[in-house]
Design a protein around this motif. Sequence first.
Motif, PDB file in Angstrom:
ATOM      1  N   VAL A  70       0.011 -20.373 -55.075  1.00  0.00           N
ATOM      2  CA  VAL A  70      -0.660 -19.796 -53.909  1.00  0.00           C
ATOM      3  C   VAL A  70      -1.088 -18.373 -54.246  1.00  0.00           C
ATOM      4  O   VAL A  70      -0.656 -17.794 -55.243  1.00  0.00           O
ATOM      5  N   ILE A  71      -1.935 -17.822 -53.400  1.00  0.00           N
ATOM      6  CA  ILE A  71      -2.260 -16.404 -53.481  1.00  0.00           C
ATOM      7  C   ILE A  71      -1.907 -15.778 -52.141  1.00  0.00           C
ATOM      8  O   ILE A  71      -2.019 -16.421 -51.095  1.00  0.00           O
ATOM      9  N   PRO A  72      -1.444 -14.528 -52.138  1.00  0.00           N
ATOM     10  CA  PRO A  72      -1.110 -13.893 -50.859  1.00  0.00           C
ATOM     11  C   PRO A  72      -2.359 -13.650 -50.033  1.00  0.00           C
ATOM     12  O   PRO A  72      -3.418 -13.315 -50.564  1.00  0.00           O
ATOM     13  N   ALA A  73      -2.255 -13.851 -48.746  1.00  0.00           N
ATOM     14  CA  ALA A  73      -3.348 -13.557 -47.824  1.00  0.00           C
ATOM     15  C   ALA A  73      -3.047 -12.226 -47.159  1.00  0.00           C
ATOM     16  O   ALA A  73      -2.061 -12.103 -46.421  1.00  0.00           O
ATOM     17  N   GLY A  74      -3.854 -11.212 -47.434  1.00  0.00           N
ATOM     18  CA  GLY A  74      -3.559  -9.878 -46.926  1.00  0.00           C
ATOM     19  C   GLY A  74      -2.337  -9.327 -47.629  1.00  0.00           C
ATOM     20  O   GLY A  74      -2.232  -9.375 -48.857  1.00  0.00           O
ATOM     21  N   LYS A  75      -1.378  -8.814 -46.873  1.00  0.00           N
ATOM     22  CA  LYS A  75      -0.155  -8.283 -47.462  1.00  0.00           C
ATOM     23  C   LYS A  75       0.694  -9.377 -48.092  1.00  0.00           C
ATOM     24  O   LYS A  75       1.508  -9.125 -48.969  1.00  0.00           O
ATOM     25  N   GLY A  76       0.523 -10.622 -47.613  1.00  0.00           N
ATOM     26  CA  GLY A  76       1.283 -11.736 -48.174  1.00  0.00           C
ATOM     27  C   GLY A  76       2.666 -11.840 -47.573  1.00  0.00           C
ATOM     28  O   GLY A  76       3.004 -12.815 -46.907  1.00  0.00           O
ATOM     29  N   ILE A  77       3.509 -10.851 -47.815  1.00  0.00           N
ATOM     30  CA  ILE A  77       4.871 -10.823 -47.269  1.00  0.00           C
ATOM     31  C   ILE A  77       5.089  -9.496 -46.557  1.00  0.00           C
ATOM     32  O   ILE A  77       4.815  -8.426 -47.114  1.00  0.00           O
ATOM     33  N   LYS A  78       5.566  -9.578 -45.322  1.00  0.00           N
ATOM     34  CA  LYS A  78       5.974  -8.381 -44.586  1.00  0.00           C
ATOM     35  C   LYS A  78       7.443  -8.544 -44.208  1.00  0.00           C
ATOM     36  O   LYS A  78       7.853  -9.615 -43.733  1.00  0.00           O
ATOM     37  N   VAL A  79       8.216  -7.493 -44.386  1.00  0.00           N
ATOM     38  CA  VAL A  79       9.635  -7.493 -44.014  1.00  0.00           C
ATOM     39  C   VAL A  79       9.836  -6.357 -43.023  1.00  0.00           C
ATOM     40  O   VAL A  79       9.573  -5.182 -43.346  1.00  0.00           O
ATOM     41  N   PHE A  80      10.295  -6.714 -41.830  1.00  0.00           N
ATOM     42  CA  PHE A  80      10.495  -5.713 -40.779  1.00  0.00           C
ATOM     43  C   PHE A  80      11.988  -5.442 -40.616  1.00  0.00           C
ATOM     44  O   PHE A  80      12.782  -6.358 -40.361  1.00  0.00           O
ATOM     45  N   SER A  81      12.362  -4.180 -40.766  1.00  0.00           N
ATOM     46  CA  SER A  81      13.756  -3.779 -40.634  1.00  0.00           C
ATOM     47  C   SER A  81      14.183  -3.842 -39.168  1.00  0.00           C
ATOM     48  O   SER A  81      13.344  -3.991 -38.272  1.00  0.00           O
ATOM     49  N   PRO A  82      15.472  -3.712 -38.890  1.00  0.00           N
ATOM     50  CA  PRO A  82      15.932  -3.747 -37.489  1.00  0.00           C
ATOM     51  C   PRO A  82      15.237  -2.734 -36.583  1.00  0.00           C
ATOM     52  O   PRO A  82      15.052  -2.984 -35.386  1.00  0.00           O
ATOM     53  N   SER A  83      14.812  -1.606 -37.132  1.00  0.00           N
ATOM     54  CA  SER A  83      14.120  -0.604 -36.318  1.00  0.00           C
ATOM     55  C   SER A  83      12.636  -0.907 -36.162  1.00  0.00           C
ATOM     56  O   SER A  83      11.931  -0.202 -35.437  1.00  0.00           O
ATOM     57  N   GLY A  84      12.127  -1.951 -36.851  1.00  0.00           N
ATOM     58  CA  GLY A  84      10.735  -2.348 -36.722  1.00  0.00           C
ATOM     59  C   GLY A  84       9.819  -1.796 -37.790  1.00  0.00           C
ATOM     60  O   GLY A  84       8.598  -2.001 -37.726  1.00  0.00           O
TER      61      GLY A  84
END
Length: 375
Positions: free
Chosen positions: A53-67
Motif C-alpha cells: 500500500v501507499i500512505p494516503a496523506g499522513k498515512g498514520i496519525k497517533v493522538f496522545s491522551p491530550s489530543g
Amino acid sequence: MGRRLLVLGLALALALAPRAAWAHAVLFGSDPSPDAVLSTPPASVSLTFSETVIPAGKGIKVFSPSGHQVAGPVRVVGHALAAPVNSTEMGTYVVTWQALAADTHPSRGAFSFVVGQPSANPYLAALSGGEIGTATPLGFALQALARWIHFLGVALAFGTVAYQVVTRREPHLRRLVLAGVVLLIAAEPVALIAQLASLSFDGDTAVAALASGFGRLLGLRLAIALSVWALLALESPWPVLALGAGMALVDGASAHAIPGLPGASLVLDAIHVAAMGIWIGGLAAFLFAPDRRFGPYAIGGLAVAIGSGALLALAHLGSPAALVTTGYGWVLLVKAAVVAAALVIAVLGRQRTEAWVSAIILALAAVLIAVPPPR
C-alpha cells in the motif's frame, strides 16, 4: 487527422495503462495491537496489510491522551506502514490510518491502545465510525455511484457506436453518444470525491490520491473521453471503438484481480465491461432506431457478458458458501437474479423494460466493484 488521433489515444493508453492489482488492501495486524495495554509509550506504530500500500496523506496519525498528533513521517516497508511516535504521556492513545491499495481502492481504520491506565481522549469518536468493506458508508455509496455513471457512459458512448456498425448509421443517435461522453467525464469528479470521502477531506490526502494509481486512472479515463469527443467529427467509427477497447482495459485493470492470475482478471474484466456496454448501449440505440439485426447482436453481447461474469464470480468467490456468507456473495446473487429477469424480459420482446432492468444491472455491477471479494 483521424489516424493521428487514434495513434495518440493508443499511445496514451499504452503509456499510462496501470498494472493489474490485487483486491482491496486489508489490515492484517498492528503493533501495538488494538486495545493493547503497555507500560511505556511505543517507539513507533506499524501496520501490516494484505498487499503493498501507499500512505494516503499522513498515512498514520497517533493522538496522545491530550489530543496532540505525535506520529512522525510514515515509512513504507514491504506490506507495512510504520511511523515513529514521540510522546511520554500516559493514558489512552488513538491511532487513525488511511492507505491506498495498488488497485486504487482506499482503506482506512482506527484503533486505540493504553499506556498505563485508560483515560479520556478527544479523538475516541474516531473509533465508532461505521465502515462498509474498506470504505466509509458515504465513500462506499459515492464509489458505487461514480462507477454506475461511468458504466452508463461506456454503454451509451461505445455501445451505441458498435450498434451503428452492425446496423446502420443514424445521425440522431449521435445524441446518445454525446450523452455517454458527458457521463464518462462527469463520473471522474464523483470518483475523486468518493475517494476523499473514503479517506479524509484534506489537501494532503487529495494530493496523495491524485499522485497515486487512482489519479493515473482518472486522468486516463478523462483523456479517453475527451478523445472520443474529438473523434466524433470523423466518419469512421473505428477510432472510437479502439478507444472503447482501451477504456475496457483500464476498467479491467482497476477491478478486483484474481489471486495469482492478475493478467487473466484484467482480460476477463475488460471483456465483461465491453460486452455489457455492447448489449446495454445497443439496447438504448435500438429504442431510438429499431433494426431487425439487433437480435443476434444483443444475444452475442449478453452471452459474452454472462459467460465472463460467471468466470469472474467463480474466481472471486473461492467456495459456494461465500455466496451466502459474504456481502460480495449476496450482491452477486441479486445481480444474477436481475440478469435472469432481464433474459425473460428480452424473450418477451419488452425492450423498454429490459433497458430499465439493464440500468439496475449496471448499478449492481458498480456495487460489486466497491465491495471487497472473499478472495
